[in-house]
Design a protein around this motif. Structure first.
Motif, PDB file in Angstrom:
ATOM      1  N   THR A  63      16.714   8.919 -10.182  1.00 54.79           N
ATOM      2  CA  THR A  63      16.116   7.718 -10.311  1.00 54.79           C
ATOM      3  C   THR A  63      17.051   6.414  -9.310  1.00 54.79           C
ATOM      4  OG1 THR A  63      15.712   8.382 -11.829  1.00 54.79           O
ATOM      5  CG2 THR A  63      15.837   6.801 -11.651  1.00 54.79           C
ATOM      6  N   GLN A  64      18.420   6.571  -9.052  1.00 55.47           N
ATOM      7  CA  GLN A  64      18.869   5.579  -8.262  1.00 55.47           C
ATOM      8  C   GLN A  64      18.906   5.541  -6.945  1.00 55.47           C
ATOM      9  OE1 GLN A  64      22.544   6.470  -8.959  1.00 55.47           O
ATOM     10  NE2 GLN A  64      22.635   6.349 -11.092  1.00 55.47           N
ATOM     11  N   ASN A  65      18.131   6.839  -6.434  1.00 53.28           N
ATOM     12  CA  ASN A  65      17.796   6.895  -4.663  1.00 53.28           C
ATOM     13  C   ASN A  65      16.203   6.435  -4.416  1.00 53.28           C
ATOM     14  OD1 ASN A  65      19.618   7.686  -3.578  1.00 53.28           O
ATOM     15  ND2 ASN A  65      19.465   9.611  -3.659  1.00 53.28           N
ATOM     16  N   VAL A  66      15.367   6.177  -5.709  1.00 50.27           N
ATOM     17  CA  VAL A  66      13.886   5.772  -5.273  1.00 50.27           C
ATOM     18  C   VAL A  66      13.132   4.812  -5.624  1.00 50.27           C
ATOM     19  CG1 VAL A  66      13.581   8.617  -4.588  1.00 50.27           C
ATOM     20  CG2 VAL A  66      13.149   7.574  -6.401  1.00 50.27           C
ATOM     21  N   HIS A  67      11.959   4.066  -5.457  1.00 52.09           N
ATOM     22  CA  HIS A  67      11.358   3.505  -6.065  1.00 52.09           C
ATOM     23  C   HIS A  67       9.907   3.501  -5.717  1.00 52.09           C
ATOM     24  CE1 HIS A  67      10.004   0.607  -2.360  1.00 52.09           C
ATOM     25  NE2 HIS A  67      12.052   0.961  -2.927  1.00 52.09           N
ATOM     26  N   SER A  68       9.008   2.314  -6.870  1.00 48.49           N
ATOM     27  CA  SER A  68       7.847   2.899  -7.191  1.00 48.49           C
ATOM     28  C   SER A  68       7.325   2.814  -5.363  1.00 48.49           C
ATOM     29  CB  SER A  68       7.574   2.426  -8.157  1.00 48.49           C
ATOM     30  OG  SER A  68       7.100   0.936  -8.470  1.00 48.49           O
ATOM     31  N   LYS A  69       7.496   2.072  -5.523  1.00 47.67           N
ATOM     32  CA  LYS A  69       7.262   0.777  -4.011  1.00 47.67           C
ATOM     33  C   LYS A  69       5.964   2.434  -3.231  1.00 47.67           C
ATOM     34  CE  LYS A  69       7.458  -3.664  -4.840  1.00 47.67           C
ATOM     35  NZ  LYS A  69       8.123  -4.906  -4.312  1.00 47.67           N
ATOM     36  N   MET A  70       7.264   2.824  -3.016  1.00 48.83           N
ATOM     37  CA  MET A  70       7.727   4.444  -1.588  1.00 48.83           C
ATOM     38  C   MET A  70       6.917   4.633  -1.640  1.00 48.83           C
ATOM     39  SD  MET A  70      11.645   5.347  -1.919  1.00 48.83           S
ATOM     40  CE  MET A  70      13.008   4.141  -1.125  1.00 48.83           C
ATOM     41  N   THR A  71       5.947   6.626  -0.854  1.00 50.01           N
ATOM     42  CA  THR A  71       5.049   6.920  -1.304  1.00 50.01           C
ATOM     43  C   THR A  71       5.929   8.171  -1.537  1.00 50.01           C
ATOM     44  OG1 THR A  71       5.056   8.120   0.884  1.00 50.01           O
ATOM     45  CG2 THR A  71       3.788   6.192   0.446  1.00 50.01           C
ATOM     46  N   PHE A  72       5.176   9.077  -2.188  1.00 49.19           N
ATOM     47  CA  PHE A  72       6.257  10.491  -2.442  1.00 49.19           C
ATOM     48  C   PHE A  72       6.804  11.066  -1.769  1.00 49.19           C
ATOM     49  CE2 PHE A  72       5.342  14.876  -3.013  1.00 49.19           C
ATOM     50  CZ  PHE A  72       6.241  15.584  -4.065  1.00 49.19           C
ATOM     51  N   LEU A  73       5.771  10.950  -0.045  1.00 50.18           N
ATOM     52  CA  LEU A  73       6.556  11.317   0.824  1.00 50.18           C
ATOM     53  C   LEU A  73       7.392  10.449   1.353  1.00 50.18           C
ATOM     54  CD1 LEU A  73       3.336  12.242   3.168  1.00 50.18           C
ATOM     55  CD2 LEU A  73       4.973  13.913   1.734  1.00 50.18           C
ATOM     56  N   GLU A  74       7.120   9.422   1.180  1.00 50.24           N
ATOM     57  CA  GLU A  74       8.818   8.892   1.424  1.00 50.24           C
ATOM     58  C   GLU A  74      10.299   9.323   0.320  1.00 50.24           C
ATOM     59  OE1 GLU A  74       6.326   4.930   3.324  1.00 50.24           O
ATOM     60  OE2 GLU A  74       7.184   4.491   1.460  1.00 50.24           O
ATOM     61  N   ARG A  75       9.422   8.959  -1.174  1.00 55.89           N
ATOM     62  CA  ARG A  75      11.603   9.358  -1.289  1.00 55.89           C
ATOM     63  C   ARG A  75      11.512  11.064  -1.489  1.00 55.89           C
ATOM     64  NH1 ARG A  75       6.812   6.882  -5.404  1.00 55.89           N
ATOM     65  NH2 ARG A  75       6.113   8.994  -6.221  1.00 55.89           N
ATOM     66  N   MET A  76      10.440  12.073  -0.594  1.00 59.10           N
ATOM     67  CA  MET A  76      11.199  13.498  -0.636  1.00 59.10           C
ATOM     68  C   MET A  76      11.800  12.901   0.102  1.00 59.10           C
ATOM     69  SD  MET A  76       8.366  16.529  -1.849  1.00 59.10           S
ATOM     70  CE  MET A  76      10.276  17.383  -1.650  1.00 59.10           C
TER      71      MET A  76
END
Length: 614
Positions: A476-489
């Protein structure tokens, strides 16, 4: 769809997650349907047996249901196929004919996967922690005779005719376990309606689904907290009660304002069954699922608890299900995109792909799905699967060391590796490092390893172990909603480094490890292994010693964290230790690898025997 495209057997997901409920304790079970075995409802049906994928003569069994045990069936052999030995120990000979043995079948399954430590768990095999069950079963494309009346049974509006037809067309599954109250049940197999039940749950409206969730939470947080009761009821009984109630009442009753009314209708149904010690199976009512489980000798206390729930009403029920200490979690839940990501990580997983044609078939399918999908998330999942299959494709290519660089085959290596590095933060880069290692470019390999280690921050999560509070918080700390799923991975997730059987990218020193099976290594562990091997080739003794020490510490951490492939890590540590000249320490590593839980590295035994022979 993707998994079943690449395997002879059909894989089916069952359990709460597969049904659509992600609650504390929800699990996903995997059922593998053996397509090489045909099961028919009667002998007359056998003349229609023909399968376009199975040109060879098939093995055919016919169901013989038992009137004394209506939820079970015998499987009588009527035709042994080209690959089936009728004299095999899985067949039991009786005066009535040859029957498939439950124990013999399970023994045969375990022999095929000797390097995996699986223990019996009901009709399934499971790891020692029982986190995921694997059921090996057969399918009959007909409902059994004692369930043939189910589609025509009188009901109100639920389930719909469409769902009924779909269930009838699928038939049933047959799983390897007999009735508990029959000592000689080795040739009795349980009739399973897992696929039918999943279809029924998927047909629930929102209130039915909430009611199902309330029933499961009631079992977990109220009933099972009593040690004397926790083994009497299971969620399957509660689901069955909901099925019967849904069928018997007007479906309009299942509306949100009447949620607790529906819940108490199900509770009343359960109480009536406990009183009579009879729980009718939804498809075969003659099958009493309480048999040998709930009896007049043990139902009194259970009835007391159930009746108390009924009398106390909604407020007491809510306080029991959601204690005040946990109330804040109800409103302070994760964002929806986090929940979706975590659910995908938890249920993702696929079979190993062994043929290049299958890799291209998967990529064709996923690309087609991606183009037709409106959901951005599902589109990204399809793209992820497209990229992920490249880790199999690249290892099926001829070894790069023997390829003339003028040939286009090197372009295939780079294309597949460049696709695979898009799946997560580092595992693709480690396969790239392996590519440069096997082509003798050790300095390039070391630079890539430094890059991988620079990306492996402590708060990144591994897909194998993401579903715990600490890792959820890190994610949760590393990602945010503006990223795509692939970007979060790409920034927050690391996956296990996988080397396929006969991999073209495995270092020469580890060829034995992929001679008979695949291996999986955590990224940081593989970094230190490759680093040691590079320094060993370059003759840099001090760096080599430091790399071996780092590898040793990392493997010990893998074992401490109970990584399910710790045996593979111990084996590659043993290989590196043996290269350093310490054969006694290497022997200890290989011997320890053979004692691990879960998956055992098959080469560890060969490594031990080689050292003993020396």
């Amino acid at each position: 769809m993707i998994v079943n495209l690449t395997n002879n057997d059909t894989q089916i997901a069952s359990g709460s997650l597969a049904e659509g409920l992600d609650l504390p304790g929800s699990d996903i079970d995997l059922m593998s349907v053996c397509n090489q075995i045909v099961v028919k409802r009667n002998v007359r049906d056998t003349k229609y047996v023909k399968h376009y994928k199975q040109p060879k003569k098939q093995t055919i069994f016919v169901m013989e249901t038992d009137n004394d045990y209506p939820g079970f069936t015998k499987l009588r052999l009527i035709a042994a196929g080209d690959t089936f030995d009728a004299t095999h120990e899985s067949i039991e000979m009786t005066a009535q004919g040859l029957y498939l043995s439950v124990n013999g079948f399970l023994k045969g399954v375990k022999e095929q996967i000797q390097h995996v430590h699986l223990i019996p768990h009901g009709p399934c095999l499971t790891y020692s922690d029982q986190e995921r069950d694997f059921a090996f079963c057969f399918r009959c494309t007909y409902l059994p005779y004692n369930a043939a009346s189910w589609p025509m049974r009188y009901r109100r509006q639920w389930p719909s005719n469409f769902v009924i037809d779909k269930i009838e067309q699928y038939g049933c599954l047959i799983v390897p376990i007999g009735p508990k109250n029959k000592s000689d049940s080795n040739i009795l197999w349980r009739l399973s309606f897992s696929m039918a039940e999943k279809q029924l749950v998927h047909s629930f409206n929102f209130t039915q689904l909430l009611c199902y969730g309330l029933l499961k939470l009631t079992l977990k947080r109220i009933i099972n907290t009593n040690d004397d009761l926790k083994d009497l009821l299971c969620s399957y009984f509660l689901k069955t009660a909901l099925f019967w109630v849904s069928e018997e009442i007007d479906i309009d009753t299942f509306q949100l304002p009447k949620l607790f009314c529906c819940f108490f209708l199900c509770l009343n149904k359960l109480i009536s069954w406990v009183k009579t010690c009879y729980c009718p199976n939804y498809f075969i009512p003659e099958h009493n699922m309480f048999l040998e489980k709930i009896t007049p000798d043990n139902n009194t206390m259970l009835l007391c608890v159930l009746n108390t729930l009924l009398v106390d009403g909604v407020e007491r029920l809510i306080s029991g299900l959601f204690p005040l200490t946990n109330r804040h979690n109800i409103s302070k839940s994760e964002c929806s995109f986090i929940k979706l990501d975590l659910l995908f990580y938890r249920i993702s997983g696929s079979r190993v792909v062994r043929h290049m044609s299958e890799c291209y078939n998967v990529q064709t399918l996923t690309e087609s799905l991606r183009k037709s999908e409106r959901s951005t998330f599902i589109s990204d999942v399809c793209q992820y699967e497209y990229n992920r299959i490249s880790k199999f494709a690249v290892q099926l290519l001829p070894p790069p060391i023997v390829i003339n660089k003028e040939f286009d085959i090197l372009n295939f290596y780079h294309r597949h590796l460049q696709d695979y590095i898009k799946t997560d933060a580092v595992s693709g880069w480690l396969l790239y490092a392996s590519f440069y290692y096997v082509t003798g470019q050790y300095n390039v390999t070391l630079k890539l390893i430094d890059y991988v280690l620079s990306r492996c921050s402590p708060n990144m999560v591994n897909m194998e172990y993401i579903y715990c509070e600490e890792r959820i918080n890190s994610y949760t700390q590393n990602v945010h909603s503006k990223m795509t799923f692939l970007e979060r991975m790409k920034i927050a997730v690391v996956d296990t480094v996988f080397y396929a059987k006969h991999s073209s990218l495995i270092p020469d020193e580890l060829q034995l490890e992929v001679q008979y099976s695949d291996i999986g290594i955590l990224p940081i562990t593989m970094c230190h292994c490759l680093r040691y091997l590079c320094y060993n080739h370059l003759g840099e003794s001090i760096n080599r010693q430091q790399a071996l020490r780092a590898l040793h510490l990392r493997v010990r951490e893998d074992c401490h964290n109970e990584f399910y492939r710790a045996s593979d890590a111990l084996t590659i540590l043993g290989v590196c230790v043996e290269l350093s000249g310490d054969k006694n320490a290497a022997y200890k590593c290989f011997h320890e690898a053979l004692q691990c839980d879960y998956i055992i590295c098959p080469s560890a035994e060969l490594r031990v025997s080689q050292l003993v022979d020396v």
